[in-house]
Write a protein that holds these residues in place. Structure first.
Motif, short mmCIF file in Angstrom:
data_model
loop_
_atom_site.label_atom_id
_atom_site.label_comp_id
_atom_site.label_asym_id
_atom_site.label_seq_id
_atom_site.Cartn_x
_atom_site.Cartn_y
_atom_site.Cartn_z
N SER A 202 91.86 26.55 -39.85
CA SER A 202 90.71 27.28 -39.30
C SER A 202 91.04 28.74 -39.04
O SER A 202 90.26 29.45 -38.40
N VAL A 203 92.17 29.23 -39.56
CA VAL A 203 92.58 30.62 -39.41
C VAL A 203 91.72 31.51 -40.32
O VAL A 203 91.60 31.23 -41.52
N GLY A 204 91.13 32.56 -39.76
CA GLY A 204 90.36 33.49 -40.59
C GLY A 204 89.23 34.15 -39.82
O GLY A 204 88.88 33.74 -38.71
N TYR A 205 88.65 35.17 -40.44
CA TYR A 205 87.53 35.88 -39.83
C TYR A 205 86.23 35.11 -40.01
O TYR A 205 86.21 34.02 -40.59
N GLY A 206 85.12 35.67 -39.57
CA GLY A 206 83.85 34.96 -39.46
C GLY A 206 83.41 34.16 -40.66
O GLY A 206 83.02 33.00 -40.54
N ALA A 207 83.46 34.75 -41.85
CA ALA A 207 82.99 34.04 -43.04
C ALA A 207 83.94 32.93 -43.48
O ALA A 207 83.65 32.20 -44.43
N ASN A 208 85.06 32.81 -42.79
CA ASN A 208 85.96 31.67 -43.01
C ASN A 208 85.31 30.38 -42.48
O ASN A 208 85.68 29.29 -42.91
N PHE A 209 84.34 30.53 -41.58
CA PHE A 209 83.61 29.40 -41.01
C PHE A 209 84.56 28.31 -40.48
O PHE A 209 84.41 27.13 -40.77
N ASN A 210 85.56 28.76 -39.69
CA ASN A 210 86.50 27.85 -39.04
C ASN A 210 87.21 26.91 -40.03
O ASN A 210 87.44 25.74 -39.73
N GLY A 211 87.51 27.43 -41.21
CA GLY A 211 88.29 26.67 -42.18
C GLY A 211 87.48 26.13 -43.34
O GLY A 211 88.05 25.62 -44.31
N LEU A 212 86.15 26.24 -43.27
CA LEU A 212 85.32 25.69 -44.34
C LEU A 212 85.56 26.40 -45.67
O LEU A 212 85.60 25.78 -46.73
N SER A 213 85.74 27.72 -45.63
CA SER A 213 85.97 28.45 -46.88
C SER A 213 87.27 28.01 -47.54
O SER A 213 87.32 27.81 -48.77
N ALA A 214 88.32 27.83 -46.75
CA ALA A 214 89.60 27.37 -47.30
C ALA A 214 89.47 25.95 -47.84
O ALA A 214 90.01 25.62 -48.91
N LEU A 215 88.76 25.10 -47.12
CA LEU A 215 88.55 23.72 -47.57
C LEU A 215 87.84 23.69 -48.92
O LEU A 215 88.25 22.98 -49.84
N LEU A 216 86.78 24.48 -49.07
CA LEU A 216 86.03 24.47 -50.32
C LEU A 216 86.85 25.05 -51.47
O LEU A 216 86.77 24.57 -52.60
N THR A 217 87.63 26.09 -51.19
CA THR A 217 88.51 26.64 -52.23
C THR A 217 89.48 25.58 -52.73
O THR A 217 89.68 25.41 -53.94
#
Length: 254
Positions: A202-217
């Motif tokens: 969940s590391v990241g700025y706002g558009a990281n969406f608490n880890g959702l962006s990393a999960l989808l990648t």
């Protein structure tokens, strides 16, 4: 109770060291012990090879202490995950035989020496990912795996990753932990010939969406050989990595 203890118990019956009734008393609470607020799964170690682990977050501290006290009656080696300082202090009220891994948020109660085999590489994109990585690493070590930690080698400075490739490639499985856009797992999977377990954080700025962006990648990676666990799920990654590493060792690999 694990498979080895059941075999030891049955051997004692066979050799006349204990009676059938005494053995039956030891086995009385299989497959689980009902404490009303918890059903302790004593049979799990026999079924799947690993004992039940206590997920501490959200549990009432008195319930937690009761679970630990009961498991200690069986001389269990207990892992309590997502353990903050309050959990650690509560366990200390039951026993002082506990090791607290602060970064990993894991308490190991009644720790025992475990022979370690093979190797798991735990790799992070950044230093902020280390707590989740440590959860995976400590779980691996507790389950009898050697761990190689390779931290802060993310794609923003990819030369750091290349400089550590020999250490990573020497492992039977890689746990790749990253937040932000989560690209680390894809890069690593394109460079190694072993399974990669991707852990979005969940590391990241706002558009990281608490880890959702990393999960989808990670889920959409074009690199083969990647499996993805849930956001911040270092425990799940460590558990799976242990199973894979020991599977390699069972086939006579490194």
């Amino acid at each position: 109770m694990n498979r080895e203890r059941v075999i030891e118990l049955l051997s004692k019956v066979k050799n006349g060291e204990i009676s059938v009734d005494e053995a039956a008393e030891h086995l009385r609470d299989l497959p689980f012990k009902d404490l009303d607020y918890a059903k302790i799964d004593h049979h799990r170690g026999i079924r799947v090879g690993y004992p039940e682990v206590i997920y501490s977050q959200g549990k009432d501290l008195e319930h937690l202490k009761g679970i630990v006290a009961h498991m200690l009656e069986r001389d269990a080696n207990i892992l309590a995950t997502r353990a903050d300082e309050r959990v650690y202090n509560a366990i200390l009220e039951v026993t002082d035989n506990v090791v607290y891994h602060r970064l990993a948020r894991i308490c190991i109660v009644n720790p025992k020496e475990v022979e370690k085999v093979g190797k798991v590489a735990v790799v992070t994109g950044g230093t902020a990912d280390v707590p989740v990585a440590e959860e995976a690493a400590v779980v691996c070590e507790a389950f009898g795996n050697n761990v190689e930690r390779v931290y802060d080698v993310g794609v923003a400075g990819i030369h750091r990753l290349f400089n550590n490739l020999d250490r990573i490639r020497d492992a039977n499985v890689v746990v790749a932990v990253a937040g932000m856009e989560g690209a680390l797992a894809s890069v690593v999977a394109g460079l190694v010939n072993v399974p990669v377990i991707a852990v979005p954080t969940s590391v990241g700025y706002g558009a990281n969406f608490n880890g959702l962006s990393a999960l989808l990648t990670m889920l959409n990676s074009c690199a083969a050989g990647i499996g993805v666990v849930n956001i911040d799920n270092g425990f799940g990654a460590g558990y799976l990595a242990s199973q894979i590493n020991k599977g390699f060792m069972g086939r006579g690999n490194r």
